[in-house]
Enzyme design. Structure first.
Site, short mmCIF file in Angstrom:
data_model
loop_
_atom_site.label_atom_id
_atom_site.label_comp_id
_atom_site.label_asym_id
_atom_site.label_seq_id
_atom_site.Cartn_x
_atom_site.Cartn_y
_atom_site.Cartn_z
N ARG A 210 67.89 29.84 37.93
CA ARG A 210 67.68 28.50 37.47
C ARG A 210 66.32 27.98 38.52
NH1 ARG A 210 72.05 25.66 38.80
NH2 ARG A 210 73.61 27.17 39.25
N HIS B 220 78.95 34.59 43.52
CA HIS B 220 79.54 34.14 41.95
C HIS B 220 79.14 34.99 41.12
CE1 HIS B 220 80.61 30.41 44.10
NE2 HIS B 220 79.18 29.98 44.04
N HIS C 245 79.90 32.69 52.38
CA HIS C 245 79.08 31.83 51.53
C HIS C 245 79.65 30.22 52.06
CE1 HIS C 245 76.44 30.31 48.49
NE2 HIS C 245 77.38 29.83 47.86
N HIS D 194 67.80 30.16 45.50
CA HIS D 194 69.09 29.40 45.12
C HIS D 194 69.93 29.63 44.20
CE1 HIS D 194 71.60 26.43 43.22
NE2 HIS D 194 71.84 25.96 44.59
N GLU E 253 77.74 32.04 37.76
CA GLU E 253 78.97 31.31 38.06
C GLU E 253 79.57 30.88 36.66
OE1 GLU E 253 78.29 28.41 40.75
OE2 GLU E 253 80.32 27.94 41.42
N ASP F 84 82.37 28.34 50.58
CA ASP F 84 81.50 27.77 49.59
C ASP F 84 81.52 26.25 49.76
OD1 ASP F 84 79.97 27.00 47.47
OD2 ASP F 84 80.83 28.35 45.89
N GLN G 266 79.47 20.11 52.25
CA GLN G 266 80.38 19.83 51.08
C GLN G 266 81.85 19.79 51.65
OE1 GLN G 266 79.55 22.81 47.89
NE2 GLN G 266 77.64 22.19 47.92
N ARG H 259 78.73 18.80 40.10
CA ARG H 259 77.46 18.92 40.70
C ARG H 259 76.87 17.25 40.79
NH1 ARG H 259 72.13 22.31 39.28
NH2 ARG H 259 71.76 20.61 37.86
N TYR I 127 70.25 24.48 51.61
CA TYR I 127 69.16 23.95 50.56
C TYR I 127 69.02 22.41 51.02
CZ TYR I 127 72.93 22.65 47.49
OH TYR I 127 74.10 22.16 46.91
C1 NGQ Z 1 75.54 24.60 45.38
N1 NGQ Z 1 77.41 25.26 44.52
O1 NGQ Z 1 74.14 24.93 45.48
O2 NGQ Z 1 75.84 23.70 46.17
C2 NGQ Z 1 75.96 24.92 44.06
C3 NGQ Z 1 76.06 23.79 42.97
C4 NGQ Z 1 74.23 24.42 41.97
C5 NGQ Z 1 78.19 26.26 43.76
N2 NGQ Z 1 77.49 26.94 42.89
C6 NGQ Z 1 74.79 23.64 42.60
N3 NGQ Z 1 79.61 26.30 43.84
O3 NGQ Z 1 74.65 25.81 41.53
O4 NGQ Z 1 73.05 24.08 40.98
ZN ZN Z 2 77.17 28.20 46.62
#
Ligand code: NGQ
Ligand code: ZN
Length: 456
Positions: free
Chosen positions: A210, A271, A58, A207, A237, A322, A63, A84, A123
């Site tokens: 949600r 997660h 992952h 993704h 998560e 991640d 990031q 975020r 994404y």
């Molecule tokens: C992400 N990261 O997609 O980068 C996510 C945060 C989200 C982690 N979950 C954004 N660690 O989940 O909406």
């Molecule tokens: Zn992620």
């Protein structure tokens, strides 16, 4: 595969096999970058402690360039959700050139740490205002180019992102560049799959629950391109998302997913942090991989995965870096174990049977689950598998007076200086004597790129 000519013969004093260390082992590497068992002939000696390279299941490559920039207290209670917001601000400054520069640097660092394969959960598809690039797959291509430059094997998982919450709300201005219609998404997959080769697999990512409404999820899963490919999803998560899922869909995320999709060995649930006992058992039974990212999950304040229960139920797991707050399989596995020790006040949690080594148990589990989640033939050094391997530094004082019984535990628990000396990926030495073949050029380009990105 097995009938391509062997181009290189390797002899290792100690080679890690599925059932433990094998002394004085020989391997062949075929022209296609796959391994051949039992070869004769002159061989190149590669010393002791040869392990399969670790898959990183992952990654959000961009990031990496914000690691350490979100560690200062904010106005309110800092949480995953405030992190975020910082991440979204940062993401807005990343275009294809920046992404390529950051990802190549990241992948070099991954290789030097012992990862030989990465699953990129991608994404950032469109321009910051949401308009597609002239070449719609430009950001995906930046990741593909970066992996090729660094010499790491890539499973690219373009992520479907449609809504901004469980209630189906539209994307915010900063999320617009993530968005696709289902048709647009399937077109992207069709375009990318033409680039597949031995070092590049294309998979599917949803993704999160949600971000993907139920109807869209079913359309993607029913499509031809989704057949026999890895399917990854961010699942549970944060407690907040478990509560939102319960409120809007009447079930917890893992529970809901199992009720609405055929979750099997193609799936990787990233997660899978917040699980009931029933969800833990169901996930383990399904054959899906739990994608654990312990350093990011610690950094973001996510929570702890029920490791002992899951291993007792025979569940598959793998590790990912991640957000790349840390790039080290050693640190991921160490934190996975230490989180459990700190919360249970016991020791040696991942080893479930008397006499088992924690380090060996974790390395073996993460190899197997990571290989499965990557959709690549790796994880074991055997005939037909990818020649992806790492060689530990046998001259390190940390490994002095260690034998096959103790070397992996010393590597995992005591190795703070990097112990990975050489790395082969797809039959090519990409790291020799701690040095990546192109690290200076890639690091210089990275430095230039990050100077142009504003600090969040
Ligand atoms: C992400 N990261 O997609 O980068 C996510 C945060 C989200 C982690 N979950 C954004 N660690 O989940 O909406
Ligand atoms: Zn992620």
């Amino acid at each position: 595969m097995s009938n391509s000519p062997a181009i290189r013969h390797l002899r290792a004093d100690q080679l890690w096999r599925a059932d433990g260390w094998q002394a004085d082992a020989t391997l062949g590497v075929a022209a296609n970058g796959r391994l051949l068992d039992a070869v004769d002939g002159a061989s190149e000696s590669i010393d002791r402690w040869v392990l399969p390279g670790m898959p990183n299941l992952h990654s959000h490559a961009f990031q990496r360039a914000m690691a350490g920039l979100a560690e200062r207290k904010g106005r309110n209670d800092d949480s995953f959700w405030s992190w975020r917001e910082t991440m979204y601000t940062f993401a807005a400054a990343i275009g294809p050139d920046e992404l390529k520069a950051i990802a190549a640097q990241l992948y070099v660092e991954m290789l030097k740490a012992g990862y030989t394969q990465v699953c990129e959960f991608h994404y950032l598809h469109h321009q910051p205002d949401g308009t597609p690039y002239a070449q719609p797959e430009a950001m995906s291509m930046a990741l593909i180019d970066a992996a090729r430059e660094a010499g790491i094997a890539l499973t690219l998982l373009p992520a479907l992102y449609i809504s901004g919450g469980f209630d189906g709300r539209t994307l915010t201005a900063r999320q617009r560049r993530f968005g696709h219609t289902v048709d647009g998404y399937l077109r992207l997959l069709e375009t990318l799959r033409k680039h597949e080769n031995d070092n590049l697999r294309i998979g599917i990512a949803l993704h999160s629950l949600r971000a993907v409404p139920e109807v869209a999820m079913h359309e993607v899963l029913a499509s031809d391109v989704a057949k026999s490919r890895p399917i990854h999803i961010h699942i549970a998560e944060q407690i907040g998302e478990v509560q939102d899922c319960l409120a809007t869909r009447g079930a917890r995320p893992v529970e809901w997913l199992f009720d609405h999709a055929d979750v099997d060995a193609r799936w990787c649930l990233v997660h899978a942090t917040h699980l009931t006992a029933a969800e833990t058992a169901q996930l383990a039974r399904s054959g899906a991989v739990a994608g654990l990212c312990p350093t990011t999950e610690a950094n973001l304040g996510d929570g702890l995965f029920p490791l002992a229960e899951y291993l007792d139920a025979g569940g598959a797991l793998g590790i990912g870096s991640d957000s790349h707050i840390s790039i080290s399989p050693v640190e991921e596995l160490r934190w996975l174990e230490y989180g459990q020790r700190l919360s249970t006040r016991h020791r040696n949690i991942a080893a479930r049977h008397e006499g088992d080594s924690v380090g060996e148990t974790l390395w073996r589990a993460a190899l197997r689950g990571g290989a499965q989640a990557s959709g690549q033939p790796l994880g074991e050094l055997r005939d037909g598998a990818r020649a992806d391997l790492i060689v530990l530094d046998e001259n390190s004082p940390l490994l002095a007076a260690r034998d096959a019984r103790s070397v992996l535990d010393s590597f995992l628990f005591a190795g703070n200086t990097p112990l990975v000396r050489d790395v082969m990926c797809g039959g090519e030495w990409v790291v020799r004597d701690f040095h990546h073949r192109d690290e200076e050029r890639i690091a210089m380009r990275y430095r230039t790129a990050v100077k142009t990105i504003g600090v969040a």
